[in-house]
Scaffold this motif. Structure first.
Motif, PDB file in Angstrom:
ATOM      1  N   ILE A  24     -36.167   6.817 -38.684  1.00 54.85           N
ATOM      2  CA  ILE A  24     -35.384   5.801 -39.386  1.00 54.85           C
ATOM      3  C   ILE A  24     -33.995   6.345 -39.718  1.00 54.85           C
ATOM      4  O   ILE A  24     -32.995   5.642 -39.552  1.00 54.85           O
ATOM      5  N   LYS A  25     -33.917   7.606 -40.148  1.00 52.68           N
ATOM      6  CA  LYS A  25     -32.615   8.221 -40.447  1.00 52.68           C
ATOM      7  C   LYS A  25     -31.733   8.261 -39.202  1.00 52.68           C
ATOM      8  O   LYS A  25     -30.540   7.965 -39.270  1.00 52.68           O
ATOM      9  N   GLU A  26     -32.303   8.652 -38.089  1.00 52.10           N
ATOM     10  CA  GLU A  26     -31.542   8.753 -36.846  1.00 52.10           C
ATOM     11  C   GLU A  26     -31.054   7.389 -36.375  1.00 52.10           C
ATOM     12  O   GLU A  26     -29.917   7.237 -35.932  1.00 52.10           O
ATOM     13  N   VAL A  27     -31.920   6.393 -36.475  1.00 52.07           N
ATOM     14  CA  VAL A  27     -31.546   5.034 -36.071  1.00 52.07           C
ATOM     15  C   VAL A  27     -30.475   4.490 -37.014  1.00 52.07           C
ATOM     16  O   VAL A  27     -29.498   3.869 -36.573  1.00 52.07           O
ATOM     17  N   TYR A  28     -30.637   4.737 -38.293  1.00 55.74           N
ATOM     18  CA  TYR A  28     -29.645   4.321 -39.286  1.00 55.74           C
ATOM     19  C   TYR A  28     -28.274   4.905 -38.938  1.00 55.74           C
ATOM     20  O   TYR A  28     -27.258   4.191 -38.930  1.00 55.74           O
ATOM     21  N   ASP A  58     -27.262   6.545 -28.594  1.00 52.80           N
ATOM     22  CA  ASP A  58     -28.007   7.744 -29.011  1.00 52.80           C
ATOM     23  C   ASP A  58     -29.530   7.538 -28.926  1.00 52.80           C
ATOM     24  O   ASP A  58     -30.288   8.108 -29.699  1.00 52.80           O
ATOM     25  N   ASN A  59     -29.952   6.672 -28.015  1.00 57.71           N
ATOM     26  CA  ASN A  59     -31.381   6.369 -27.799  1.00 57.71           C
ATOM     27  C   ASN A  59     -32.068   5.796 -29.039  1.00 57.71           C
ATOM     28  O   ASN A  59     -33.291   5.937 -29.200  1.00 57.71           O
ATOM     29  N   ALA A  60     -31.315   5.162 -29.928  1.00 57.01           N
ATOM     30  CA  ALA A  60     -31.884   4.649 -31.177  1.00 57.01           C
ATOM     31  C   ALA A  60     -33.000   3.642 -30.914  1.00 57.01           C
ATOM     32  O   ALA A  60     -34.044   3.676 -31.569  1.00 57.01           O
ATOM     33  N   ARG A  61     -32.791   2.739 -29.977  1.00 56.50           N
ATOM     34  CA  ARG A  61     -33.796   1.711 -29.691  1.00 56.50           C
ATOM     35  C   ARG A  61     -35.088   2.351 -29.185  1.00 56.50           C
ATOM     36  O   ARG A  61     -36.185   2.004 -29.632  1.00 56.50           O
ATOM     37  N   THR A  62     -34.958   3.299 -28.293  1.00 53.37           N
ATOM     38  CA  THR A  62     -36.132   3.984 -27.739  1.00 53.37           C
ATOM     39  C   THR A  62     -36.862   4.761 -28.829  1.00 53.37           C
ATOM     40  O   THR A  62     -38.096   4.721 -28.914  1.00 53.37           O
ATOM     41  N   LYS A  63     -36.102   5.453 -29.662  1.00 51.71           N
ATOM     42  CA  LYS A  63     -36.710   6.224 -30.757  1.00 51.71           C
ATOM     43  C   LYS A  63     -37.506   5.323 -31.693  1.00 51.71           C
ATOM     44  O   LYS A  63     -38.628   5.655 -32.080  1.00 51.71           O
ATOM     45  N   LEU A  64     -36.904   4.194 -32.064  1.00 52.03           N
ATOM     46  CA  LEU A  64     -37.556   3.300 -33.016  1.00 52.03           C
ATOM     47  C   LEU A  64     -38.809   2.674 -32.421  1.00 52.03           C
ATOM     48  O   LEU A  64     -39.823   2.522 -33.107  1.00 52.03           O
ATOM     49  N   ARG A  65     -38.766   2.357 -31.146  1.00 55.29           N
ATOM     50  CA  ARG A  65     -39.901   1.690 -30.512  1.00 55.29           C
ATOM     51  C   ARG A  65     -41.072   2.626 -30.244  1.00 55.29           C
ATOM     52  O   ARG A  65     -42.134   2.182 -29.830  1.00 55.29           O
TER      53      ARG A  65
END
Length: 85
Positions: A24-28, A58-65
């Motif tokens: 969540i921190k990374e996606v934020y 930064d691959n946020a979507r992939t990380k969150l999913r």
């Protein structure tokens, strides 16, 4: 003929190998870096399940999913409740 157990099985969720809070921190940070309002975008994703609310930067979507939406909501609620105690 083998006997079928009549006892109730207990299911225990295994601790996640991926740290939800860190994700969540990374996606934020990725949302903020791209100029989005992270709270609005995360809320939109959590309510709708539509991944386009989350930037691919930064691959946020992939990380969150990598996490179920339930896991994300659960982590956020736990964190919130700890804060208000």
């Amino acid at each position: 003929m083998s006997e079928v157990s009549q006892e109730t099985m207990m299911f225990k969720r295994q601790p996640d190998k991926l740290d939800v809070a860190e994700t969540i921190k990374e996606v934020y940070a990725a949302l903020e870096a791209k100029g989005y309002n992270p709270v609005d975008q995360l809320a939109g994703y959590l309510l709708s399940g539509d991944p386009t609310y989350i930037t691919s930067y930064d691959n946020a979507r992939t990380k969150l999913r990598r996490h179920e939406r339930y896991e994300l909501i659960e982590a956020l609620v736990i964190s919130y409740l700890k804060q208000i105690k």
